[in-house]
Design an enzyme around this catalytic site. Structure first.
Site, PDB file in Angstrom:
ATOM      1  CG  ASP A  50      -0.835 -17.043  11.814  1.00 34.41           C
ATOM      2  OD1 ASP A  50      -1.276 -16.599  10.729  1.00 34.41           O
ATOM      3  OD2 ASP A  50      -1.238 -18.096  12.322  1.00 34.41           O
TER       4      ASP A  50
ATOM      5  CE  LYS B  20      -4.177 -18.281  13.013  1.00 35.34           C
ATOM      6  NZ  LYS B  20      -3.637 -19.405  12.254  1.00 35.34           N
TER       7      LYS B  20
ATOM      8  CG  HIS C 285      -4.311   7.270  -0.106  1.00 32.90           C
ATOM      9  ND1 HIS C 285      -3.972   5.947  -0.075  1.00 32.90           N
ATOM     10  CD2 HIS C 285      -4.470   7.642   1.187  1.00 32.90           C
ATOM     11  CE1 HIS C 285      -3.942   5.514   1.176  1.00 32.90           C
ATOM     12  NE2 HIS C 285      -4.255   6.528   1.969  1.00 32.90           N
TER      13      HIS C 285
ATOM     14  CD  GLU D  65      -2.644   1.379   2.502  1.00 32.49           C
ATOM     15  OE1 GLU D  65      -3.316   2.418   2.683  1.00 32.49           O
ATOM     16  OE2 GLU D  65      -2.647   0.422   3.291  1.00 32.49           O
TER      17      GLU D  65
END
Length: 596
Positions: free
Chosen positions: A481, A405, A580, A273
Site C-alpha cells: 500500500d 497512514k 541530478h 525519479e
C-alpha cells in the site's frame, strides 16, 4: 456510404482461414451480431418477453387462488393454464439469458454463419477499392486496414492470418457494436451506474472499455496515452481498484546485489525519479565491498485502535482497567484470535480523552500486512465486551490511535508492523574509493543534517536523508500500500567512526515497516514477479508463518541503508546537483531554466 463487400457465391474462390478479428477488419459493415438474427430490434423483443412474463404470472396466480377458494386440486390444470406455464418457462429462460443476447447466437451459429471465417481474394480486392474511394470520414482503423490489404495483395500466396500483435494494432481503438453503444449511452445518462458494469456484463475488460469511452464523451477529454490493453482486469475485481479505466506504467529499475546476512538480493524499484536507482547501486556496492550488512527484526505486530464512548469518564476508565489487566488478556486473546488462523493478539494499550476511550490492539498477522485481519479481531472483542459494557458506544473501528497512514509519535515509539534495525561497517578504503568522501565528513554531516537539522524542523520519525524515496519505490514494485509509506519511512540514521576512526559504522532503525507478501496488490502479475525476484513471494511454507514478510521488511531496511550511504556521500562530496543534472536534466534544459 454503406457498401457491402460480399460478392455472389458464384464469384467466390477458395481462400485461407483467418481469425474472427481479421474478418471483422475486412468486413467493417458486416459484423455478425445476435441482433442481426432477430427480425425486430432488441428492445422490442425484451419488452414482449417482459410483458409475457408478468401477464402469465398474473393469470396463474389468479387461477390458483380461485382453485384454492373452490377446493379444486392445484395439479388439475386446464389447457390455458398449460399454455401459460409453458409461456412462463420460456420467458424465464429468455430473461435469465441476459435478455436473450447470449441465447440467440447459439441457435444461429449452427447454420447461419456460412463461411464466416474465410476471406475471399475478391473480397480483398473489393475492400481495397472501397478504401481508395472512401471519403475522409473513414473509420479510425482505415489507414491500418489499407496497409494490411495492400500487403496481402502484394503477396503471391493465399491470404494468411495477421499476427496477434498486428491485429491488436489494427483493432485499436476497439470498434463498438450496437449493444456497447446502448450501454455507453445508459452510463452517460445515469440509468446504469458505472460501478456496476463488471457485474452486469460479466466481462471486466469490456466494462473497462465502456466506462473509459463514457468518461471520454462525458468530459470531452482525451485518454490517449493511458493504456488499456495488456492488463488482467479480472485480477483486481473486488480487491484492488474499483471503476478502472486503464493502468499507469511505472518503470522498474534494479539495484544490487544487496548483501544482507550473507545472502544477495537484487532489489526492484518502481520510480520515475532519475538517479535514485543509480544511487542505490552505489550504496549496495559499498555495503557489498565491506562484507555486507546485518539485519535484526525487533518486533512484528500490526495495530488497530477503535474509539468507544461512555456516558462518563469514570466508566471509560473502568473499561481501560479491565482491558489492561493481565488476568483478562488470555480470554480477550481467544476471542480476538478467532478472526484468523494467523492472527495472534500480542497486547492492548489504552488512551483516555474524557469519556472517550482509545484501545490500541497489537497482533501478529503471518505473511499478510494484516490490517483487515486486525480489524476483524478487534470487531470480535468489541462484540464480546458488550456483554459486560452494554452502555459502550462504538464510534469507529479506527480512532487514529493505530496509527495508519499518518505520521505519529506512537508508531515512532511503540512500533507498528515490523520494527527493524540494519547495520554495516564500511571500510575506510571503500568510503574513499566508492563513496568519494571520508569517514569524518559523513559522521559530521549525519549529526548536523539527520539529527540536529531534523530536530530543528520538529520532525516525527524523519531523522534520515531519504528513507521514503527507497521505501516508496520498493512498495510500488512489490504491491504494498503506497500510502503506508508515511509511517513505514520512519527512520533514524546513525553514522560514527569506529576502529580508531578508520571505518564507518552506519545503521538505520525503522520501527514501523508495514509490508506483506500475500493479499492486496501482491497477487498482481507484475508485483508478484518482483516478490519472486526477492524470493519472498506468497506465504512462507517451509518456515514459520510470517517469515517472508519479515524478510521483505529486512530487505526494505537494507535498501534504505544503501540509499542513506549514497545520498549522504553525495552531499558530503558536493556531488548531488551534478548527479541530478546528469540523470534528470540535460545541460540544454538547465541553460533554458537559467535563461528564464
Amino acid at each position: 456510404m454503406d457498401v457491402r463487400l460480399r460478392p455472389p457465391a458464384s464469384a467466390r474462390k477458395p481462400s485461407a482461414m483467418v481469425t474472427g478479428e481479421a474478418v471483422n477488419l475486412l468486413y467493417p459493415h458486416n459484423f455478425l451480431k445476435a441482433s442481426d438474427s432477430r427480425p425486430v430490434p432488441l428492445y422490442i423483443t425484451n419488452g414482449l418477453f417482459f410483458a409475457l412474463f408478468f401477464s402469465v404470472t398474473y393469470f396463474l396466480l389468479h387461477s390458483w387462488r380461485d382453485k384454492i377458494r373452490h377446493s379444486t386440486p392445484l395439479h388439475v390444470v386446464t389447457l390455458p393454464e398449460i399454455t401459460a406455464i409453458a409461456s412462463l418457462i420460456a420467458s424465464v429462460i429468455y430473461l435469465l439469458g441476459f435478455f436473450g443476447v447470449k441465447f440467440v447466437p447459439s441457435f444461429v451459429s449452427c447454420g447461419g454463419l456460412r463461411d464466416a471465417w474465410t476471406v475471399d481474394e475478391d473480397d480483398v480486392a473489393a475492400a481495397e477499392e472501397l478504401i481508395v474511394v472512401k471519403d475522409s470520414r473513414s473509420t479510425p482503423c482505415a489507414s491500418g486496414f489499407q496497409s494490411f490489404v495492400l500487403q496481402a495483395n502484394e503477396a503471391t500466396k493465399p491470404l494468411l492470418p495477421p499476427s496477434p500483435k498486428k491485429l491488436s494494432r489494427l483493432a485499436s481503438p476497439p470498434l463498438l457494436n450496437e449493444d456497447d453503444e446502448s450501454i455507453i449511452n445508459s452510463v452517460i445518462s445515469g440509468s446504469t451506474p458505472s460501478y456496476s458494469l463488471e457485474s452486469k456484463l460479466g466481462d471486466c475488460k469490456r466494462a473497462v472499455a465502456i466506462r473509459r469511452e463514457a468518461l471520454r464523451r462525458t468530459t470531452g477529454k482525451s485518454l490517449e496515452g493511458l493504456p488499456i490493453e495488456g492488463f488482467d482486469y479480472d485480477s483486481i475485481l473486488g480487491q484492488c481498484c474499483e471503476m478502472p479505466i486503464g493502468y499507469v506504467q511505472v518503470p522498474v529499475g534494479i539495484a544490487g546485489p544487496l548483501l544482507l546476512d550473507g545472502r544477495e538480493y537484487m532489489v526492484p524499484m518502481a520510480t520515475t525519479e532519475g538517479c535514485l536507482v543509480a544511487s542505490m547501486n552505489r550504496g549496495c556496492k559499498a555495503i557489498y565491498s565491506s562484507g555486507g550488512a546485518i539485519v535484526t527484526v525487533l518486533r512484528d505486530g500490526m495495530t488497530r485502535a477503535p474509539v468507544v464512548r461512555f456516558a462518563t469518564a469514570a466508566r471509560a476508565a473502568q473499561l481501560k482497567v479491565f482491558l489492561e489487566d493481565p488476568a483478562n488478556f488470555e480470554t480477550l486473546a481467544v476471542v480476538f484470535n478467532r478472526s484468523s488462523r494467523f492472527a495472534r493478539l500480542q497486547g492492548i494499550k489504552c488512551g483516555v480523552a474524557g469519556k472517550n476511550l482509545y484501545v490500541r490492539f497489537s497482533c501478529s498477522t503471518g505473511d499478510a500486512m494484516g490490517m483487515n485481519m486486525a480489524s476483524k479481531g478487534v470487531q470480535n472483542v468489541l462484540e464480546f465486551l458488550r456483554q459486560d459494557f452494554s452502555d459502550m458506544d462504538v464510534i469507529a473501528i479506527s480512532g487514529n490511535f493505530c496509527t495508519d497512514k499518518k505520521p505519529a509519535a506512537v508508531n515512532w515509539i511503540e512500533g507498528r508492523g515490523k520494527s527493524v534495525v540494519c547495520e554495516a561497517v564500511i571500510k575506510e578504503e571503500v568510503v574513499g574509493k566508492v563513496l568519494k568522501t571520508s569517514v569524518a565528513a559523513l559522521a559530521e554531516l549525519n549529526v548536523l543534517k539527520n539529527l540536529a537539522g531534523s530536530a530543528v524542523a520538529g520532525a516525527v520519525g524523519g531523522f534520515n536523508a531519504q528513507a521514503s524515496n527507497v521505501v516508496s519505490a520498493i512498495f510500488i514494485a512489490t504491491g504494498q500500500d503506497p500510502a503506508q509509506n508515511v509511517e513505514s519511512s520512519h527512520c533514524i540514521t546513525m553514522m560514527e567512526a569506529v576502529n580508531d576512526g578508520r571505518d564507518l559504522h552506519v545503521s538505520v532503525t525503522m520501527p514501523s515497516i508495514e509490508v506483506g507478501t500475500v493479499g492486496g496488490g501482491t497477487q498482481l502479475a507484475s508485483q508478484s514477479a518482483c516478490l519472486n525476484l526477492l524470493g519472498v513471494k506468497g506465504a512462507s511454507r517451509d518456515s514459520p508463518p510470517g517469515s517472508n514478510s519479515r524478510a521483505l521488511a529486512a530487505i526494505v531496511a537494507g535498501a534504505v541503508l544503501a540509499g542513506e550511504l549514497s545520498l549522504m556521500s553525495a552531499l558530503a562530496a558536493g556531488q548531488l546537483v551534478d548527479s541530478h543534472m546528469k540523470y534528470n536534466r540535460s545541460s540544454k534544459d538547465l541553460a533554458e531554466v537559467v535563461a528564464a
